[in-house]
Motif scaffolding. Structure first.
Motif, PDB file in Angstrom:
ATOM      1  N   ALA A 208      -2.060   0.551  -3.507  1.00  0.00           N
ATOM      2  CA  ALA A 208      -2.631  -0.188  -2.373  1.00  0.00           C
ATOM      3  C   ALA A 208      -1.592  -0.466  -1.287  1.00  0.00           C
ATOM      4  O   ALA A 208      -1.932  -0.953  -0.214  1.00  0.00           O
ATOM      5  N   THR A 209      -0.324  -0.146  -1.549  1.00  0.00           N
ATOM      6  CA  THR A 209       0.714  -0.373  -0.536  1.00  0.00           C
ATOM      7  C   THR A 209       0.603   0.686   0.559  1.00  0.00           C
ATOM      8  O   THR A 209       0.060   1.770   0.335  1.00  0.00           O
ATOM      9  N   PRO A 210       1.120   0.405   1.766  1.00  0.00           N
ATOM     10  CA  PRO A 210       1.024   1.377   2.868  1.00  0.00           C
ATOM     11  C   PRO A 210       1.648   2.714   2.494  1.00  0.00           C
ATOM     12  O   PRO A 210       2.715   2.767   1.873  1.00  0.00           O
ATOM     13  N   ASP A 211       0.976   3.811   2.860  1.00  0.00           N
ATOM     14  CA  ASP A 211       1.505   5.115   2.494  1.00  0.00           C
ATOM     15  C   ASP A 211       2.653   5.557   3.392  1.00  0.00           C
ATOM     16  O   ASP A 211       3.216   6.631   3.194  1.00  0.00           O
ATOM     17  N   THR A 212       3.031   4.721   4.371  1.00  0.00           N
ATOM     18  CA  THR A 212       4.232   4.997   5.161  1.00  0.00           C
ATOM     19  C   THR A 212       5.484   4.476   4.457  1.00  0.00           C
ATOM     20  O   THR A 212       6.596   4.855   4.815  1.00  0.00           O
ATOM     21  N   TRP A 213       5.297   3.567   3.481  1.00  0.00           N
ATOM     22  CA  TRP A 213       6.449   2.994   2.774  1.00  0.00           C
ATOM     23  C   TRP A 213       7.082   4.020   1.851  1.00  0.00           C
ATOM     24  O   TRP A 213       6.404   4.861   1.258  1.00  0.00           O
ATOM     25  N   ARG A 214       8.388   3.903   1.668  1.00  0.00           N
ATOM     26  CA  ARG A 214       9.067   4.727   0.684  1.00  0.00           C
ATOM     27  C   ARG A 214       8.694   4.235  -0.715  1.00  0.00           C
ATOM     28  O   ARG A 214       8.302   3.080  -0.903  1.00  0.00           O
ATOM     29  N   THR A 215       8.832   5.099  -1.701  1.00  0.00           N
ATOM     30  CA  THR A 215       8.407   4.786  -3.060  1.00  0.00           C
ATOM     31  C   THR A 215       9.119   3.565  -3.612  1.00  0.00           C
ATOM     32  O   THR A 215       8.494   2.694  -4.230  1.00  0.00           O
ATOM     33  N   GLY A 216      10.422   3.492  -3.400  1.00  0.00           N
ATOM     34  CA  GLY A 216      11.184   2.359  -3.911  1.00  0.00           C
ATOM     35  C   GLY A 216      10.722   1.034  -3.345  1.00  0.00           C
ATOM     36  O   GLY A 216      10.617   0.034  -4.069  1.00  0.00           O
ATOM     37  N   GLN A 217      10.427   1.004  -2.058  1.00  0.00           N
ATOM     38  CA  GLN A 217       9.963  -0.221  -1.427  1.00  0.00           C
ATOM     39  C   GLN A 217       8.612  -0.632  -1.990  1.00  0.00           C
ATOM     40  O   GLN A 217       8.398  -1.801  -2.337  1.00  0.00           O
ATOM     41  N   SER A 218       7.697   0.333  -2.108  1.00  0.00           N
ATOM     42  CA  SER A 218       6.360   0.026  -2.619  1.00  0.00           C
ATOM     43  C   SER A 218       6.425  -0.503  -4.047  1.00  0.00           C
ATOM     44  O   SER A 218       5.855  -1.549  -4.373  1.00  0.00           O
ATOM     45  N   ALA A 219       7.115   0.228  -4.920  1.00  0.00           N
ATOM     46  CA  ALA A 219       7.166  -0.156  -6.331  1.00  0.00           C
ATOM     47  C   ALA A 219       7.881  -1.485  -6.528  1.00  0.00           C
ATOM     48  O   ALA A 219       7.417  -2.347  -7.287  1.00  0.00           O
ATOM     49  N   ASN A 220       8.991  -1.680  -5.845  1.00  0.00           N
ATOM     50  CA  ASN A 220       9.750  -2.918  -6.034  1.00  0.00           C
ATOM     51  C   ASN A 220       8.973  -4.133  -5.549  1.00  0.00           C
ATOM     52  O   ASN A 220       8.997  -5.198  -6.187  1.00  0.00           O
ATOM     53  N   ARG A 221       8.273  -3.992  -4.428  1.00  0.00           N
ATOM     54  CA  ARG A 221       7.457  -5.106  -3.932  1.00  0.00           C
ATOM     55  C   ARG A 221       6.415  -5.516  -4.971  1.00  0.00           C
ATOM     56  O   ARG A 221       6.205  -6.697  -5.236  1.00  0.00           O
ATOM     57  N   VAL A 222       5.760  -4.519  -5.572  1.00  0.00           N
ATOM     58  CA  VAL A 222       4.716  -4.801  -6.558  1.00  0.00           C
ATOM     59  C   VAL A 222       5.319  -5.412  -7.817  1.00  0.00           C
ATOM     60  O   VAL A 222       4.801  -6.394  -8.364  1.00  0.00           O
ATOM     61  N   ILE A 223       6.426  -4.858  -8.290  1.00  0.00           N
ATOM     62  CA  ILE A 223       7.069  -5.384  -9.507  1.00  0.00           C
ATOM     63  C   ILE A 223       7.524  -6.817  -9.304  1.00  0.00           C
ATOM     64  O   ILE A 223       7.335  -7.683 -10.178  1.00  0.00           O
ATOM     65  N   GLN A 224       8.118  -7.113  -8.152  1.00  0.00           N
ATOM     66  CA  GLN A 224       8.577  -8.481  -7.884  1.00  0.00           C
ATOM     67  C   GLN A 224       7.400  -9.448  -7.828  1.00  0.00           C
ATOM     68  O   GLN A 224       7.483 -10.583  -8.318  1.00  0.00           O
ATOM     69  N   SER A 225       6.293  -9.005  -7.235  1.00  0.00           N
ATOM     70  CA  SER A 225       5.105  -9.861  -7.169  1.00  0.00           C
ATOM     71  C   SER A 225       4.554 -10.134  -8.565  1.00  0.00           C
ATOM     72  O   SER A 225       4.190 -11.268  -8.897  1.00  0.00           O
ATOM     73  N   LEU A 226       4.500  -9.102  -9.405  1.00  0.00           N
ATOM     74  CA  LEU A 226       4.023  -9.277 -10.779  1.00  0.00           C
ATOM     75  C   LEU A 226       4.952 -10.187 -11.574  1.00  0.00           C
ATOM     76  O   LEU A 226       4.502 -11.018 -12.374  1.00  0.00           O
ATOM     77  N   ASN A 227       6.249 -10.052 -11.345  1.00  0.00           N
ATOM     78  CA  ASN A 227       7.204 -10.914 -12.045  1.00  0.00           C
ATOM     79  C   ASN A 227       6.998 -12.376 -11.677  1.00  0.00           C
ATOM     80  O   ASN A 227       7.020 -13.259 -12.551  1.00  0.00           O
ATOM     81  N   ARG A 228       6.787 -12.644 -10.390  1.00  0.00           N
ATOM     82  CA  ARG A 228       6.554 -14.037  -9.964  1.00  0.00           C
ATOM     83  C   ARG A 228       5.270 -14.585 -10.585  1.00  0.00           C
ATOM     84  O   ARG A 228       5.206 -15.761 -10.970  1.00  0.00           O
ATOM     85  N   TYR A 229       4.251 -13.732 -10.684  1.00  0.00           N
ATOM     86  CA  TYR A 229       2.991 -14.170 -11.296  1.00  0.00           C
ATOM     87  C   TYR A 229       3.196 -14.510 -12.770  1.00  0.00           C
ATOM     88  O   TYR A 229       2.749 -15.563 -13.246  1.00  0.00           O
ATOM     89  N   LEU A 230       3.870 -13.626 -13.507  1.00  0.00           N
ATOM     90  CA  LEU A 230       4.104 -13.880 -14.928  1.00  0.00           C
ATOM     91  C   LEU A 230       4.965 -15.122 -15.131  1.00  0.00           C
ATOM     92  O   LEU A 230       4.729 -15.922 -16.036  1.00  0.00           O
ATOM     93  N   TRP A 231       5.957 -15.286 -14.278  1.00  0.00           N
ATOM     94  CA  TRP A 231       6.831 -16.468 -14.377  1.00  0.00           C
ATOM     95  C   TRP A 231       6.022 -17.745 -14.122  1.00  0.00           C
ATOM     96  O   TRP A 231       6.189 -18.740 -14.843  1.00  0.00           O
ATOM     97  N   SER A 232       5.141 -17.718 -13.124  1.00  0.00           N
ATOM     98  CA  SER A 232       4.328 -18.913 -12.830  1.00  0.00           C
ATOM     99  C   SER A 232       3.363 -19.208 -13.971  1.00  0.00           C
ATOM    100  O   SER A 232       3.108 -20.368 -14.294  1.00  0.00           O
ATOM    101  N   GLN A 233       2.837 -18.132 -14.610  1.00  0.00           N
ATOM    102  CA  GLN A 233       1.965 -18.341 -15.759  1.00  0.00           C
ATOM    103  C   GLN A 233       2.712 -19.034 -16.891  1.00  0.00           C
ATOM    104  O   GLN A 233       2.178 -19.919 -17.577  1.00  0.00           O
TER     105      GLN A 233
END
Length: 573
Positions: A74-99
């Motif tokens: 769902a990330t913009p297809d103009t983004w590089r792979t590293g930027q897209s994946a890292n943004r998603v992983i960091q968001s998931l980490n914050r969610y798991l940490w808050s849980q």
């Protein structure tokens, strides 16, 4: 960018089993998209091992896998792979940490996470914890990740890094070239802690059926006495994702070039009202759509009809414009009918170009120039958020309409995501106009968002003075040494109404060295809008800070003159 359609083909199999445990806390998943998503995002394969000491281990691993495979695409297809994946992983980490923090039962939502993304002819790995990623190439099995574990004694280790363990997460990210026949294996510790490296390598070389191989590896772990969950994923590269040049040219040549058009002519229901611009590279027309709406049509020049690199660049322009979505960046419009030839449409913005305004009104008032700078910063930041550089900011590419300044022309844009896709055609690198492009484009320095910052600062300087910050010599410089000999000319020389603090902000953004410019456009804009307190106490930096090389050269010359004078005095005596 359908001419860069990926031809990636993989054989794939996966297995996840509870083993001798009552619950399977591992999760595996993969996504094989089709069409544009396969080209821009690639194939994603992920494995996670919930930390067994946590009661929420299973939920954590499932959240990490399903969340990544959904959000990454769902990330913009103009983004590089590293930027897209890292943004998603960091968001998931914050969610798991808050849980974990909000859990009434004080459950820890902790899991490892290892991911591979295969895009074109490249492999991107993302890794946290002690699940693993291997590569088999030429019969040799290589471990591509390192375990994030800490050894306490000979028998005791603990996980030193995991998803959900901390609000701040460091992700190991690497990029590798992919070769035909490569086999990638992702596994949890229920496999690789019980089956040694030599056995893994032997089985991967002996068994070609990936499904059978998964079961064989599972049995090997059980035979070794494994008492943990066992999960493994296997992917073999059957065909690389980069298209051949012949295929690419075929796609690019599906539509013929549009003929040169005259006023009154109609093409695909679009009637030419005016020829706005003609150059050696393209034509721009004002056209009227069937619904009476005025649009701008850009067509490629027939001079490049047999130049695939030029055609690829032209096709890329409309692809970029359709993905920005900002009122200060011109919108690309879908044609009312299927195209019969190569062109693209944008909205029509009635109003003068910034070039006309500078020519007729410069110097502009400080308030007007700063207001236009604010609007342009908004447009440029919209590009930068999509990992895109404009690279050709100049007065002719800015139109002043009813909603303010609007950036037009994507012909020189650089897009990180497109660079990763790979193309069989040598790229058509178009350098922006010399008088406005940042010096690093010419001397071979590292380019980035600060390069657009430099060009925008030239525009603001010209709005305020009608001049260029480094004079005529700037357009002739090509090497770093030549650029370093240039001196910034204070805007106050041409317009005494420019405040000293604003001039200092321009000087910083126009520094020859990118590292000396502002870290972010927002910081520069703030210094344009209001006085920076640090710059009110002194009108100018010391000369040694502004031009250290000149100070030391002068000091050296003075030193040699003193030596020569002393020697002459001694000789006379």
């Amino acid at each position: 960018m359908d001419h860069i359609q990926s031809s990636l083909q993989l054989d794939f199999a996966q297995l996840s089993d509870a083993g001798r445990k009552s619950e399977n806390q591992d999760t595996v998943g993969a996504r094989f998209p089709e069409g544009a998503a396969l080209t821009t995002k690639g194939v994603a394969i992920a494995i996670a091992d919930g930390v067994s000491s946590s009661e929420a281990a299973r939920q954590a691993s499932q959240t990490a896998i399903t969340g990544f495979l959904t959000d990454y695409y769902a990330t913009p297809d103009t983004w590089r792979t590293g930027q897209s994946a890292n943004r998603v992983i960091q968001s998931l980490n914050r969610y798991l940490w808050s849980q974990s923090q909000n859990s009434v039962r004080q459950e820890g939502y902790l899991t490892t996470l290892s991911i591979i993304v295969i895009k074109g002819d490249k492999l991107f790995t993302f890794h946290v914890g002690d699940s693993r990623i291997y590569r088999l190439r030429g019969g040799q099995l290589e471990l591509l990740t390192r375990d994030h574990t800490q050894k306490i004694d000979r028998r005791t280790t603990y996980l030193s890094r995991a998803m959900g363990a901390d609000l701040s997460l460091e992700v190991d990210m690497e990029t590798h070239e992919v070769e035909l026949g490569d086999v990638f294996m992702l596994s949890t510790d229920g496999l690789h802690d019980w089956v040694d490296h030599r056995t893994l390598q032997a089985q991967l070389n002996e068994q070609s059926d990936l499904n059978a191989l998964c079961h064989s590896l599972q049995q090997a772990a059980l035979n070794a006495g494994c008492d943990d969950n066992i999960s493994v994923q296997l992917a073999r590269v059957k065909q690389l994702g980069t298209a051949s040049q012949a295929d690419t040219v075929t796609v690019l040549s599906r539509l013929p070039f549009a003929p040169l058009l005259n006023t009154g002519q109609t093409i695909d229901g679009l009637t030419v009202e005016k020829i706005m611009h003609e150059s050696e590279r393209s034509q721009v027309y004002l056209v009227k759509a069937p619904d009476g709406k005025s649009l701008v049509m850009k067509t490629p020049s027939v001079n490049y009809e047999d130049d695939p690199a030029y055609i690829e660049r032209f096709v890329q322009e409309s692809w970029i414009g359709a993905r920005i979505g900002n009122r200060h960046v011109v919108r690309v419009i879908e044609p009312p009918q299927p195209r019969s030839c190569l062109y693209y449409l944008t909205e029509y913005i009635p109003g003068p170009t910034l070039s006309q305004v500078i020519r007729e009104r410069a110097p502009l008032s400080v308030s007007d120039a700063v207001e236009l700078a604010e609007q342009l910063v908004t447009g440029i930041r919209a590009l930068h958020r999509k990992d895109t550089l404009h690279q050709d900011l100049k007065p002719d590419n800015v139109v002043l309409g009813t909603q303010g300044a609007c950036l037009v022309d994507f012909g020189s844009c650089w897009v990180a995501g497109i660079q990763e896709m790979g193309s069989a055609i040598t790229p058509d690198h178009i350098l922006g106009t010399l008088d406005y492009s940042a010096p690093e484009y010419r001397y071979g320095g590292r380019t980035g968002p600060r390069s657009d910052q430099f060009s925008l600062a030239v525009l603001v300087y010209e709005m305020l003075t009608g001049k260029r910050p480094y004079g005529e010599a700037y357009g002739k410089a090509m090497s770093l040494n030549q650029f370093q000999k240039l001196s910034y000319r204070s805007a106050l020389q041409y317009n005494p109404l420019v405040p000293i603090w604003l001039d200092r902000a321009l000087e910083k953004a126009l520094h020859i060295q990118p590292a000396q410019r502002y870290d972010a456009l927002s910081e520069w804009l703030k210094d344009l809008q209001r006085p920076n307190p640090d710059w009110l106490t002194a009108k100018h930096k010391p000369l040694i800070e502004r031009h250290p090389e000149r100070v030391w050269k002068a000091a050296a010359i003075v030193g040699w003159l003193c030596v020569a004078g002393l020697a002459a005095t001694l000789m006379v005596r």
